[in-house]
Design a protein around this motif. Sequence first.
Motif, short mmCIF file in Angstrom:
data_model
loop_
_atom_site.label_atom_id
_atom_site.label_comp_id
_atom_site.label_asym_id
_atom_site.label_seq_id
_atom_site.Cartn_x
_atom_site.Cartn_y
_atom_site.Cartn_z
N SER A 120 1.29 -0.89 -0.32
CA SER A 120 0.23 -0.03 -0.09
C SER A 120 0.54 1.32 0.47
O SER A 120 0.75 2.19 0.07
N LYS A 121 2.35 1.10 -0.19
CA LYS A 121 2.75 2.47 -0.19
C LYS A 121 2.50 2.98 -1.31
O LYS A 121 2.76 4.94 -1.24
N LYS A 122 1.80 2.91 -2.50
CA LYS A 122 1.18 3.83 -3.51
C LYS A 122 0.73 4.63 -2.81
O LYS A 122 0.48 5.74 -3.82
N TYR A 123 -0.18 4.62 -2.03
CA TYR A 123 -1.43 5.11 -1.57
C TYR A 123 -0.60 5.76 -0.18
O TYR A 123 -1.50 6.92 0.35
N MET A 124 0.10 5.43 0.28
CA MET A 124 0.52 6.29 1.34
C MET A 124 0.84 8.31 0.99
O MET A 124 0.85 9.08 1.73
N ASP A 125 0.82 8.84 -0.25
CA ASP A 125 1.28 10.44 -0.93
C ASP A 125 -0.43 10.94 -0.13
O ASP A 125 -0.53 12.17 -0.90
N ALA A 126 -1.22 10.02 -0.40
CA ALA A 126 -2.80 10.57 -0.01
C ALA A 126 -3.18 11.30 1.50
O ALA A 126 -4.18 12.40 1.31
N ILE A 127 -2.22 11.46 2.56
CA ILE A 127 -1.49 11.54 3.89
C ILE A 127 -0.64 12.00 3.98
O ILE A 127 0.40 12.13 3.40
N ALA A 128 -0.68 13.73 4.11
CA ALA A 128 0.03 13.41 4.70
C ALA A 128 1.34 14.30 5.27
O ALA A 128 1.34 12.94 6.30
#
Length: 249
Positions: A120-128
């Motif tokens: 799920s690393k690719k989704y972490m840029d959704a969180i500051a």
Amino acid sequence: MIAAFRAIGPENVKHPLRGEAFNWLAHLDLVKYIVAQDLETALVLEDDVDWDISLRHQMHLISVAVRDFTDTPEDDLAPYGHAWDILWIGHCGERINKDTRRLEFPDPTVPLPANYTGWSKKYMDAIAPGRRAVHRSINPVCSFGYGMTRRGAQKVLRWAGKGENEAYDIRLLEGCKGKALSCITVTPEIMHHYSPPREFGHVSNVADVNGQGSAAEEEEFEFVMGNTANIVNSTRCHVLFNSTCQRKP
């Protein structure tokens, strides 16, 4: 019991492997205990779980965030309220999108984005950076650590008690996605499983039962430092090695 549980349901549904069935029934035993004891809430942890030495502070932040996110009334004195069935705090990945409704809060123990590992690393840029989020569960995988309300435990017994899937966590995931269960996820996770050093060839206790892991005894692992994904200051490594052991990408 393992053989019978694996065989439940028609042939066209997924069935757990032997190790997954052991794991599933162990979780169900705990859920049955929660229901039998009529506990208001409970926390279920798998035995290889690890967390940050700042866990107490993390949980305080999560408590405030969950209550705010669910609009918990002031007269509900439960630390996390009751507006959920499962509170997923330990997992190996969750999908979160930029438009996902969530409540973000600052937490100095969040891993740097560059050091976060997993599918799920690719989704972490959704969180500051430097912040966590609580949100309705979308696709939480792995059952390392999760809270349950009394209502949640009763619903999980009905939903997951008959098997008919590849693993317990996947069955819960489908319940969360389909709204059969009311689930909240903390992202990034605050609990993850500790991995022994690679030279032991160890995968997991579930894999061991399936004949895929090593025969090494757990006591052997305590003499050589392993690693824990996405936990900045591992409690296990702090106690055993006076060190940190966050897994690097």
